[in-house]
Design an enzyme around this catalytic site. Structure first.
Site, PDB file in Angstrom:
ATOM      1  N   CYS A   2       0.824  -1.209   0.000  1.00  0.00           N
ATOM      2  CA  CYS A   2       0.000   0.000   0.000  1.00  0.00           C
ATOM      3  C   CYS A   2       0.863   1.266   0.000  1.00  0.00           C
ATOM      4  CB  CYS A   2      -0.858   0.039   1.248  1.00  0.00           C
ATOM      5  SG  CYS A   2      -1.870  -1.414   1.476  1.00  0.00           S
ATOM      6  N   ARG A  27       5.267  -0.151  -6.268  1.00  0.00           N
ATOM      7  CA  ARG A  27       5.274  -0.913  -5.026  1.00  0.00           C
ATOM      8  C   ARG A  27       4.274  -2.059  -5.039  1.00  0.00           C
ATOM      9  NH1 ARG A  27       7.579   2.296  -0.778  1.00  0.00           N
ATOM     10  NH2 ARG A  27       6.383   1.163   0.754  1.00  0.00           N
ATOM     11  N   TRP A  74      -3.057  -2.670  -1.412  1.00  0.00           N
ATOM     12  CA  TRP A  74      -2.642  -4.037  -1.732  1.00  0.00           C
ATOM     13  C   TRP A  74      -3.398  -4.912  -0.743  1.00  0.00           C
ATOM     14  CZ3 TRP A  74       0.290  -8.158   0.416  1.00  0.00           C
ATOM     15  CH2 TRP A  74       0.849  -9.041  -0.515  1.00  0.00           C
ATOM     16  N   ASN A  98      -1.688   2.305   5.843  1.00  0.00           N
ATOM     17  CA  ASN A  98      -0.781   1.229   5.410  1.00  0.00           C
ATOM     18  C   ASN A  98      -0.526   0.328   6.600  1.00  0.00           C
ATOM     19  OD1 ASN A  98      -0.510   2.383   2.944  1.00  0.00           O
ATOM     20  ND2 ASN A  98       1.676   2.843   3.117  1.00  0.00           N
ATOM     21  N   GLY A  99      -0.298  -0.954   6.329  1.00  0.00           N
ATOM     22  CA  GLY A  99       0.005  -1.875   7.420  1.00  0.00           C
ATOM     23  C   GLY A  99      -1.216  -2.674   7.832  1.00  0.00           C
ATOM     24  N   GLU A 485      18.335 -17.402  -7.610  1.00  0.00           N
ATOM     25  CA  GLU A 485      17.928 -16.049  -7.999  1.00  0.00           C
ATOM     26  C   GLU A 485      17.339 -16.053  -9.416  1.00  0.00           C
ATOM     27  OE1 GLU A 485      17.306 -13.424  -6.645  1.00  0.00           O
ATOM     28  OE2 GLU A 485      17.492 -11.825  -8.103  1.00  0.00           O
ATOM     29  N   LYS A 489      13.620 -14.871 -10.338  1.00  0.00           N
ATOM     30  CA  LYS A 489      13.346 -13.824 -11.325  1.00  0.00           C
ATOM     31  C   LYS A 489      12.343 -14.333 -12.360  1.00  0.00           C
ATOM     32  CE  LYS A 489      14.521 -10.888  -9.870  1.00  0.00           C
ATOM     33  NZ  LYS A 489      15.384 -10.611  -8.743  1.00  0.00           N
ATOM     34  N   GLU A 492       8.785 -14.864 -10.857  1.00  0.00           N
ATOM     35  CA  GLU A 492       8.035 -13.683 -10.400  1.00  0.00           C
ATOM     36  C   GLU A 492       7.575 -12.778 -11.541  1.00  0.00           C
ATOM     37  OE1 GLU A 492      10.048 -10.774  -7.875  1.00  0.00           O
ATOM     38  OE2 GLU A 492      11.948 -11.303  -8.777  1.00  0.00           O
ATOM     39  N   HIS A 508      19.515 -36.294  -6.598  1.00  0.00           N
ATOM     40  CA  HIS A 508      18.810 -36.614  -5.355  1.00  0.00           C
ATOM     41  C   HIS A 508      17.327 -36.264  -5.443  1.00  0.00           C
ATOM     42  CE1 HIS A 508      22.634 -37.531  -3.573  1.00  0.00           C
ATOM     43  NE2 HIS A 508      23.101 -36.352  -3.975  1.00  0.00           N
ATOM     44  N   LYS A 607       6.752  -4.096  -4.073  1.00  0.00           N
ATOM     45  CA  LYS A 607       8.174  -3.765  -4.043  1.00  0.00           C
ATOM     46  C   LYS A 607       8.722  -3.768  -2.628  1.00  0.00           C
ATOM     47  CE  LYS A 607      12.064  -2.449  -5.773  1.00  0.00           C
ATOM     48  NZ  LYS A 607      12.839  -3.527  -6.420  1.00  0.00           N
TER      49      LYS A 607
END
Ligand code: F6R
Length: 612
Positions: A2, A27, A74, A98-99, A485, A489, A492, A508, A607
Site C-alpha cells: 500500500c 510498489r 494491496w 498502510n500496514g 535467484e 526472477k 516472479e 537426489h 516492491k
C-alpha cells in the site's frame, strides 16, 4: 504494498495526489482512491485496478480540494473491490492506512455494538470509526487521533482528514514508513519520498510512535504527547532518476544501470586498489570483536546473503550463517555473543527483516550480550539503516521494477567490501589479496557491460521459453544462489514455474523432472567446480533435457543439439556471481515481455513488503 500520499496546500492538490500515487505504483497495489476536503464536504473517488482508472474518475467528476489523502491498496483484509479501497470514511473523517491493525476484529465488534455500520471488510475502517467516536469527547482531530492510537495493535501508518479542519492533516507512524515532504506554504505526507520528489526535496522522516499535525504553514511532531524536533533533511535524488527514460520497462533500465551502480557503490570504499581508511571506520572496534556473522534477509536479498556466506568463510575464515528473516524471527534462534548481525534489504523496510532485527536486539539486550548490527541497504533513510549500529549503502539509485536487479548486484559488491574490511581488521586476508580482489572489483562494471552485449542472443533464446510451464536453474558454489535467484526472477515476472538447485543435488530428486520439455539453465563460470558441473550437464542431456548454458568464454563448453550456449566474458571466479546475475535477469525479462506480463509490477507482488 500500500502507498499513502496526502497534502495540505492553498492550491487544488488532486493532481499532486494522483501523480504521487503513480510514483508509488511500482510498489504493487490492486486499487486506488483519494478523498479531498472541499467546502465542508469529503469528496471521495475510488477505483479497482490502475491509478489511471482513478485518474479518469477524478477527471470526470472534477473533484478538487486543497486538503486531501490518497492511497494505493494491496489487499490484505477483504478483496480488491471499490468498497474496500481507501480512504475509509466515518462521519466527517476520512482515513488512509498502510500496514495491518491486528486487533481490528475486537475493535469492530465493539464499534458495531455502539451502532457503527461497516461498509468494507478492511481492518482500516475501524480507525475511521474510532476517530469519529473519539471526536464526541474532543473537538481536536489531533487529540482524537491520540486517543485512538493506543487502542490499535499492529504496524501502521495513517493519514487523517476531517471536514471541520480544512487546514489540517494528521499523520501517524507506527511500524510502517511515513515521511513528511516540506514545501513552501504547503506540506505533504507519503509512505515513500519518491512520491513527493516532483514537489520537494526536503523531508522529515517520522520515527516510530510519532504523530504529526500538518497545516499549510506548520509541521508539529509529537511523541508521547510531547512536541519534538525532527530534522528536515535535504535529498539530492533527482526526479529523472525515477523515470524510465528510453527504456520500455524500469526493469530493463535497471539491468542496464548495473555497471554504473556498482561503480558508485564501490567508489565510496576504495582508494585505488586499497580499502579507504575511513571506510566503515566507526565499525573497526566492533568488527575486531566479532567471531561470526549471521545474515538475515528475504527473497533476492537473501540470495545475496547466501553468496556472502561463501565469501566470509572462504576468503576471511569467518563463520557465517544466513537465514530467511520470516523463519529467523519466529524460531527463537540462540543469540550468540560477539556476532555481527547483518540485515540485507533493498528497501530497509521489509517487515520480516525489521522484526527479526528488533527481536535480536531486544533479546541480546535482555541477556547483556555484546552483538553488533549492521544493514546493507539502498535507502539511506530507511528504518533498518537507522536502527542498526552500522550501515553500508548500496548506491544503486531508486529501484522501481518490483523484481530486484541492480539492488542485488550492488548488494553483492557491498558485501564483498564488507568481507574485505572485516578480513583486513582481523588480519585474515593479506593486503596483496585485498588488492587483487579490489582490482577485479573495479573491472566488474566493464565485464557486465560486455555481458550486456549478449542481450539480443538472450532475447532469441527466450523465445524457446515462452510456451514452457517449468524450468530448472542449476549452479554450483556461489552460483547455486544465482540459480535460486534466476529461478525467482523467472517465476516472479514471467509466471513460469522455476526452481533453482545446487547442480550436485540433481540426482537426489529433481532429475526425475527432466524430460524433452524441460529447459535447464546452467551457470558455468570458470571455477573449480566446472568439471563437476559439466558432468551434471551430461546427466540432464542423457534424459532429454534442453540446456541453456551461460558459460565462461574459456570453459570449452560448445553449442550442440539441444545445448544452447551464451558466452560470458572471462571474469575472476570469486566475483563471477555478480556478472552471472545479468544473463539470468535478461532471460527472465525477455521471457516475461514475450509472455505479455506486467514486467515492472508483476501480479500479487509488492516492491516493499512492509506487512508480514
Ligand atoms: C525479488 C525481490 C524480493 C525482495 C524481497 C526483500 O526480485 O525483489 O524477493 O528481494 O522482498 O526485499 P528487500 O530487499 O527490500 O528487503
Amino acid at each position: 504494498m500500500c502507498g499513502i500520499v496526502g497534502g495540505v496546500a492553498e492550491r487544488n492538490i488532486s493532481n499532486i495526489l494522483i501523480e504521487g500515487l503513480k510514483r508509488l505504483e511500482y510498489r504493487g497495489y490492486d486499487s486506488a482512491g483519494l478523498a479531498l476536503i472541499n467546502q465542508g464536504q469529503v469528496l471521495r473517488e475510488r477505483r479497482v485496478g490502475k491509478v489511471a482508472n482513478l485518474e479518469q474518475a477524478v477527471l470526470a467528476s472534477q473533484v478538487s480540494g486543497s486538503l486531501g489523502i490518497a492511497h494505493t491498496r494491496w489487499a490484505t483484509h477483504g478483496k480488491p473491490t471499490e468498497e474496500n479501497a481507501h480512504p475509509h470514511i466515518s462521519g466527517n473523517v476520512a482515513v488512509v492506512h498502510n500496514g495491518i491493525i491486528e486487533n481490528y476484529q475486537e475493535l469492530k465488534d465493539d464499534l458495531e455494538a455502539l451502532g457503527y455500520v461497516f461498509t468494507s471488510q478492511t481492518d482500516t475502517e475501524v480507525v475511521a470509526h474510532l476517530i469519529n467516536d473519539a471526536l464526541k469527547t474532543t473537538p481536536s482531530l489531533l487529540e482524537a487521533t491520540r486517543q485512538v492510537v493506543p487502542q490499535l495493535k499492529g504496524a501502521y501508518a495513517l493519514g487523517i482528514v476531517h471536514t471541520d479542519h480544512p487546514d489540517e492533516l494528521i499523520t501517524v507512524r507506527e511500524g510502517s514508513p511515513l515521511v513528511i515532504g516540506v514545501g513552501i506554504g504547503e506540506n505533504f505526507i507519503s509512505s515513500d519520498q519518491l512520491a513527493l520528489l516532483p514537489i520537494t526535496n526536503r523531508f522529515i522522516y517520522l520515527e516510530e510512535g510519532d504523530i504529526a499535525r500538518l497545516t499549510r504553514n506548520s509541521i508539529e511532531v509529537f511523541i508521547d504527547g510531547q512536541l519534538i524536533d525532527r530534522p528536515v533533511k535535504e535529498l539530492d535524488a533527482t526526479v529523472s532518476n525515477a523515470s524510465k527514460g528510453e527504456y520500455k520497462h524500469y526493469m530493463l533500465k535497471e539491468i542496464y544501470e548495473q555497471p554504473e551502480a556498482i561503480k558508485q557503490t564501490i567508489s565510496q570504499a576504495l582508494n585505488g586498489n586499497a580499502l579507504r581508511e575511513d571506510f566503515l571506520a566507526s565499525a573497526i572496534q566492533d568488527f575486531a570483536n566479532i567471531q561470526q556473522v549471521q545474515i538475515i534477509a528475504c527473497g533476492t536479498s537473501y540470495h545475496a546473503g547466501m553468496i556472502a556466506k561463501y565469501w566470509f568463510e572462504q576468503l576471511i575464515d569467518l563463520p557465517c550463517q544466513v537465514e530467511i528473516a520470516s523463519e529467523f524471527r519466529y524460531r527463537s534462534p540462540v543469540i550468540v555473543n560477539n556476532t555481527l548481525y547483518v540485515c540485507i534489504s533493498q528497501s530497509g523496510e521489509t517487515a520480516d527483516t525489521l522484526a527479526a532485527l528488533r527481536d535480536t536486539q531486544k533479546r541480546a539486550a535482555a541477556k547483556s550480550l555484546n552483538i553488533t548490527t549492521m544493514t546493507i541497504c539502498n535507502v539511506a533513510t530507511s528504518s533498518m539503516v537507522r536502527e542498526t549500529n552500522h550501515s553500508l549503502l548500496t548506491l544503486a539509485g531508486p529501484e522501481i521494477g518490483v523484481a530486484s536487479t541492480k539492488a542485488f548486484t550492488t548488494q553483492l559488491a557491498a558485501l564483498m567490501l564488507l568481507v574485505l574490511k572485516i578480513g583486513q581488521i582481523k588480519q585474515t586476508i593479506s593486503d596483496t589479496q585485498i588488492a587483487e580482489i579490489v582490482a577485479e572489483l573495479w573491472h566488474t562494471p566493464k565485464v557486465i557491460l560486455d555481458t550486456l552485449q549478449n542481450d539480443k542472443e538472450i532475447l532469441r533464446l527466450s523465445e524457446l521459453f515462452v510456451e514452457k510451464q517449468h524450468c530448472l536453474f542449476l549452479g554450483r558454489g556461489t552460483h547455486f544462489p544465482i540459480a535460486l535467484e534466476g529461478a525467482l526472477k523467472l517465476k516472479e515476472i514471467s509466471y513460469i514455474h522455476a526452481e533453482g538447485y545446487a547442480a550436485g543435488e540433481l540426482k537426489h530428486g529433481p532429475l526425475a523432472l527432466v524430460d524433452n520439455d524441460m529447459p535447464v539453465v546452467i551457470l558455468a563460470p570458470q571455477d573449480d567446480m566446472l568439471d563437476k558441473l559439466k558432468s551434471n550437464m551430461e546427466e540432464v542431456q542423457a534424459r532429454g533435457g534442453e540446456l541453456f548454458v551461460f558459460a565462461d568464454e574459456n570453459s570449452g563448453i560448445k553449442a550442440k543439439d539441444r545445448q544452447h550456449v551464451v558466452y560470458v566474458p572471462s571474469v575472476n571466479a570469486i566475483l563471477a556471481p555478480i556478472v552471472y546475475s545479468v544473463p539470468v535477469q535478461l532471460l527472465s525479462y525477455h521471457v516475461a515481455v514475450l509472455r505479455g506480463t506486467d514486467v515492472d509490477q508483476p501480479r500479487n507482488l509488492a516492491k516493499s513488503v512492509t506487512v508480514e
